[in-house]
Design an enzyme around this catalytic site. Structure first.
Site, PDB file in Angstrom:
ATOM      1  N   HIS A   1       0.873  -1.190   0.000  1.00 20.60           N
ATOM      2  CA  HIS A   1       0.000   0.000   0.000  1.00 20.60           C
ATOM      3  C   HIS A   1       0.906   1.236   0.000  1.00 20.60           C
ATOM      4  O   HIS A   1       0.941   1.995   0.970  1.00 20.60           O
ATOM      5  CB  HIS A   1      -0.907  -0.036   1.228  1.00 20.60           C
ATOM      6  CG  HIS A   1      -2.080   0.885   1.150  1.00 20.60           C
ATOM      7  ND1 HIS A   1      -2.376   1.652   0.033  1.00 20.60           N
ATOM      8  CD2 HIS A   1      -3.048   1.175   2.068  1.00 20.60           C
ATOM      9  CE1 HIS A   1      -3.470   2.355   0.279  1.00 20.60           C
ATOM     10  NE2 HIS A   1      -3.893   2.098   1.496  1.00 20.60           N
TER      11      HIS A   1
ATOM     12  N   ARG B   1      -3.336  11.973   3.232  1.00 17.46           N
ATOM     13  CA  ARG B   1      -3.511  11.184   1.999  1.00 17.46           C
ATOM     14  C   ARG B   1      -3.768  12.124   0.818  1.00 17.46           C
ATOM     15  O   ARG B   1      -3.246  11.927  -0.273  1.00 17.46           O
ATOM     16  CB  ARG B   1      -4.684  10.190   2.139  1.00 17.46           C
ATOM     17  CG  ARG B   1      -4.525   9.100   3.176  1.00 17.46           C
ATOM     18  CD  ARG B   1      -3.393   8.130   2.861  1.00 17.46           C
ATOM     19  NE  ARG B   1      -3.477   7.528   1.537  1.00 17.46           N
ATOM     20  CZ  ARG B   1      -4.229   6.466   1.219  1.00 17.46           C
ATOM     21  NH1 ARG B   1      -4.946   5.866   2.138  1.00 17.46           N
ATOM     22  NH2 ARG B   1      -4.225   5.979  -0.016  1.00 17.46           N
TER      23      ARG B   1
END
Ligand code: CP
Ligand code: NVA
Length: 306
Positions: free
Chosen positions: A129, A287
């Site tokens: 990830h 993010r």
């Protein structure tokens, strides 16, 4: 035609580039700039697994940079009826400028990237990830300071997120200590890659030893998307729960991180994830900023860092 700049895994990108991506992400966050650097560019997001953060942060990042976004899911596309990934990649490459793909297997991601002629970004596989860990490094450095030479401890399932932390430890020069049950340790090839590249990684089954004096404690869900035998995993992982007693063994200024979604009472207690050492909300917010850095690098290359 030159190879597209894929963002597939942190071990495949050099350390200087990763540092540049973090720096540009941090700079854009600090300045609040909204320049249309990706005007008329289009991102296709292909999700074969659920997502909240990755989906929304990529969409908003692209829109804020002046670009467009298209979402594909198996149910609403021919992927769900058996059209191959390679065929899908060839078609999408003629319509869009970059593809972000969340899938179950690293092999699927490779197939997509192998056939695409535009950059492909790994939005999570069962193996890694990388976009998450870019936001995590950015968050650590905002909250604590430069991560080089620091100690990050992982207690729990050594899953896709942990694997990308191992890649990052090598490129960003920090120590990464893993505490996991023997059956849930990181893949040997990832540990071998880290060792061959001078990584300072340790793997054991003692959470207290891993966390001792650490600058950051990280964990993740005990049951990742696609994992089977949830109850067996919960029993195996119970000794690895991050609670206040475990956090107390970390350094006095240690932060707690978690990619989210969190399952309070399983991998971490509520008092830790909602407590003063937790930086999970900043981490989730970052993010958005990290996606901008990644998109700019994929689409503009080093010009993004000028
Ligand atoms: N951390 C993360 O990737 O969250 P989502 O599954 O909501 O995208
Ligand atoms: N390890 C988790 C991360 C979710 C963002 C999973 O793969 O489900």
């Amino acid at each position: 035609m030159p190879e597209p700049r894929d963002f597939l895994d942190l071990d495949q990108i050099d350390a200087a580039t990763l540092r540049d991506i973090i720096d540009v992400s941090t700079r854009i966050k600090a300045s609040g700039e909204r320049k249309p650097l990706l005007a008329d560019r289009t991102l296709a997001m292909v999700f074969e697994k659920p997502s909240t953060r990755t989906r929304v942060s990529f969409e908003v990042a692209m829109q804020t940079l002046g670009g467009n976004v298209i979402l594909l899911e198996p149910n609403g596309s021919q992927l769900g009826r058996g059209e191959t990934l390679a065929d899908t990649a060839r078609i999408l490459s003629q319509y869009v400028d970059v593809i972000m793909y969340r899938t179950s297997s690293a092999a699927n991601l490779e197939e997509m990237a192998g056939a695409a002629t535009v950059p492909v970004i790994n939005g999570l596989t069962d193996r890694s990830h990388p976009c998450q860990i870019m936001a995590d490094i950015m968050t650590f450095e905002e909250e604590v300071g430069p991560i080089a030479g620091k100690v990050v401890a992982w207690s729990g399932d050594s899953n896709n997120v942990a694997n990308s932390w191992i890649h990052a430890a090598v490129h960003f020069g920090f120590e990464f200590r893993v505490a996991s049950p023997a059956d849930l340790r990181p893949p040997q090839d990832i540990l071998d890659w880290a060792a061959a590249n001078g990584g300072n990684i340790s793997v054991g089954d003692d959470p207290a030893a891993a966390v001792s004096g650490a600058d950051c404690v990280v964990t993740d869900t005990w049951v990742s998307m696609g994992d089977k035998e949830a109850e067996k995993r919960r029993a195996l992982l119970a000794p690895y729960r991050v609670d206040a007693a475990l956090m107390a063994k970390a350094g006095p200024e240690a932060v707690f991180m978690h990619c989210l979604p969190v399952y309070r009472g399983d991998e971490v207690t509520a008092d830790v994830v909602d407590g003063p050492q937790s930086v999970v909300w900043t981490e989730a917010g970052n993010r958005l900023h990290a996606q901008k850095g990644i998109l700019l690098w994929c689409l503009l290359g080093s010009a993004a860092f000028a």
